[in-house]
Design a protein around this motif. Structure first.
Motif, short mmCIF file in Angstrom:
data_model
loop_
_atom_site.label_atom_id
_atom_site.label_comp_id
_atom_site.label_asym_id
_atom_site.label_seq_id
_atom_site.Cartn_x
_atom_site.Cartn_y
_atom_site.Cartn_z
N ALA A 1 0.86 -1.19 0.03
CA ALA A 1 0.06 0.06 -0.07
C ALA A 1 0.97 1.34 -0.15
O ALA A 1 1.58 1.41 0.94
N LEU A 2 0.88 2.14 -1.19
CA LEU A 2 1.61 3.29 -1.06
C LEU A 2 0.82 4.59 -0.84
O LEU A 2 -0.33 4.79 -1.44
N LEU A 3 1.15 5.16 0.00
CA LEU A 3 0.30 6.39 0.56
C LEU A 3 1.27 7.73 -0.02
O LEU A 3 2.43 7.60 0.36
N ASP B 1 -2.02 -1.19 -3.74
CA ASP B 1 -3.07 -0.31 -3.48
C ASP B 1 -2.56 1.15 -3.40
O ASP B 1 -1.35 1.46 -2.57
N VAL B 2 -2.77 2.12 -4.09
CA VAL B 2 -2.35 3.49 -3.83
C VAL B 2 -3.35 4.51 -3.45
O VAL B 2 -4.55 4.54 -3.84
N TRP B 3 -2.99 5.17 -2.42
CA TRP B 3 -3.97 6.25 -1.79
C TRP B 3 -3.23 7.47 -2.02
O TRP B 3 -1.99 7.86 -1.55
N VAL C 1 -4.50 5.86 -14.32
CA VAL C 1 -3.25 5.98 -13.29
C VAL C 1 -1.85 5.11 -13.91
O VAL C 1 -0.90 5.78 -13.81
N ALA C 2 -2.22 3.97 -14.23
CA ALA C 2 -1.04 3.17 -15.05
C ALA C 2 -0.34 3.70 -16.21
O ALA C 2 0.68 3.76 -16.20
N ARG C 3 -1.13 4.30 -17.04
CA ARG C 3 -0.85 5.10 -18.10
C ARG C 3 -0.05 6.23 -17.71
O ARG C 3 0.88 6.44 -18.51
N GLU C 4 -0.52 7.29 -16.94
CA GLU C 4 0.26 8.35 -16.63
C GLU C 4 1.46 8.08 -15.85
O GLU C 4 2.26 8.91 -15.99
N PRO D 1 -3.22 -0.23 -10.63
CA PRO D 1 -3.18 -0.66 -9.27
C PRO D 1 -4.30 -1.41 -9.01
O PRO D 1 -5.40 -1.29 -9.73
N GLN D 2 -4.31 -2.35 -7.99
CA GLN D 2 -5.56 -3.05 -7.66
C GLN D 2 -6.72 -2.14 -7.14
O GLN D 2 -7.85 -2.24 -7.48
#
Length: 399
Positions: free
Chosen positions: A4-6, A43-45, A57-60, A67-68
């Protein structure tokens, strides 16, 4: 393995230092996990971002897979905290790219999952407020962008000297692609501040020029803009066509423009303010400049040094911040004490008047980036730090 990346920002502010680091971490962990056959999901917050579809998000960001889950909060810190309080993540590791998100990490993490937090610079060079201290107390590892940043953090917050820490120097971001040559011409612009300078017309040799790149905010007056403008009349006396190019914008810009105007440098074009410019123009400007100079006292790392070095440009930095970890004095550039205007002028004039020296330093600067400071180097440093902390999750072929 699930992480999980915040982060404060990821998609909507791509060129800031912290979102750049966040994007690199995601790209590099995905790359290395694939190479080492480690199953990895994210997971990205993102605190400040607007809503985005995971595929966008993946493309940018430059990810192979979305991300899940991508959670965004439009700048609502309370909303982010409330969401973390309502749910417990199933991540194996929680990683924040700003210590202000530590309280969210503590609420979100599963009971035994480690928390890793990244230290960037000025945000941690002060006694931390209670909220951030509480967020840091649960950390299992602090990763710092430089030894200088980590030392300053410990000076102001000695209670955290016992928290495990690791220095991971940054790398040149693929977002800017600064290692790729570009055309030698800048995008035409009718503004007088962007006209070609003295010595650049009619096939003449390019003018000598110094470049500084960075935000021009009142709280970041430590970068060296005022010092460079102050010495420029002295530089021009020995190198009459020399020009200072200033890239970046902010609320302090009118003050620096007024300073240059008082010294007779603005209307003559001896000092040019470019504001914010597209990446392609910035890359071209790096490749056209003679010297990159940012004699700061507050850089936690300084990605702009790497951008200049990648273009083969010798850098002038300060001995009083992390620039000394990037620039090797006498090998890839020159270093001066912050506030030593005479020393700064001597360093610029030395590089302006000694072409063999600046060519040698410029070649060595680019070689140093290629050897130690690419995004892949940064990714390997991050991966090694996380694998040392949590070897089971990062083991090759781990389920």
């Amino acid at each position: 393995m699930k992480l999980a990346l915040l982060c404060p920002d990821l998609v909507d502010a791509p060129h800031g230092g912290i979102p750049t680091v966040s994007r690199q971490i995601l790209r590099q962990l995905e790359r290395i996990a694939a190479e080492r056959r480690v199953p990895l999901d994210f997971d990205v917050w993102a605190l400040h971002d607007a809503h985005h579809d995971g595929r966008d998000v993946a493309r940018e960001v430059g990810l192979k897979r979305a991300p899940q889950r991508f959670r965004s909060f439009g700048g609502s810190r309370l909303g982010m905290l409330a969401a973390a309080a309502r749910e417990r993540s199933n991540a194996d590791l929680v990683f924040t790219t700003h210590i202000g998100l530590g309280p969210v990490a503590r609420l979100l993490r599963p009971r035994h999952a480690p928390i890793v937090q990244f230290l960037h610079g000025v945000e941690c060079w002060r006694p931390l407020p209670v909220r951030q201290r509480v967020g840091l107390w649960g950390s299992n590892l602090l990763i710092s962008n430089s030894g200088f940043t980590l030392d300053r953090f410990h000076e102001w917050n000695p209670a955290f000297r016992g928290t495990p820490s690791r220095v991971c120097w940054l790398g040149l971001s693929r977002d800017r692609d600064s290692l790729t040559p570009v055309s030698d011409s800048l995008t035409p612009n009718p503004s007088p501040s962007r006209e070609r300078g003295e010595g650049e017309r009619g096939g003449d040799a390019p003018a000598l020029s110094a470049l500084i790149v960075g935000r021009i905010h009142p709280e970041e007056r430590y970068k060296g803009h005022a010092e460079l403008i102050s010495i420029w009349p002295q530089v021009r006396r020995q190198c009459p066509g020399a020009r200072l190019d200033i890239v970046g914008d902010g609320a302090a810009r009118p003050d620096y423009e007024a300073q240059a105007r008082r010294l007779g440098l603005l209307e003559s074009g001896a000092v040019r303010f470019w504001g914010r410019i597209p990446d392609e123009e910035l890359r071209a400007l790096y490749q056209r400049t003679t010297v990159f100079a940012m004699p700061s006292r507050g850089e936690g790392f300084g990605l702009v040094y790497l951008e200049a070095m990648a273009a083969g440009v010798p850098c002038i930095g300060s001995l009083d911040d992390a620039a000394r970890e990037v620039i090797v004095h006498g090998e890839t550039g020159l270093s001066v004490r912050y506030g030593d205007q005479e020393g700064l002028a001597r360093a610029i004039l030395q590089l302006f008047t000694d072409a063999p020296l600046r060519d040698r330093l410029g070649r060595a600067a680019r070689a140093r980036v290629l050897a130690s400071f690419t995004e892949d180097h940064f990714g390997a440093r991050i991966w090694d730090a996380l694998a040392e902390l949590h070897p089971r999750a990062f083991r090759e072929g781990a389920a």
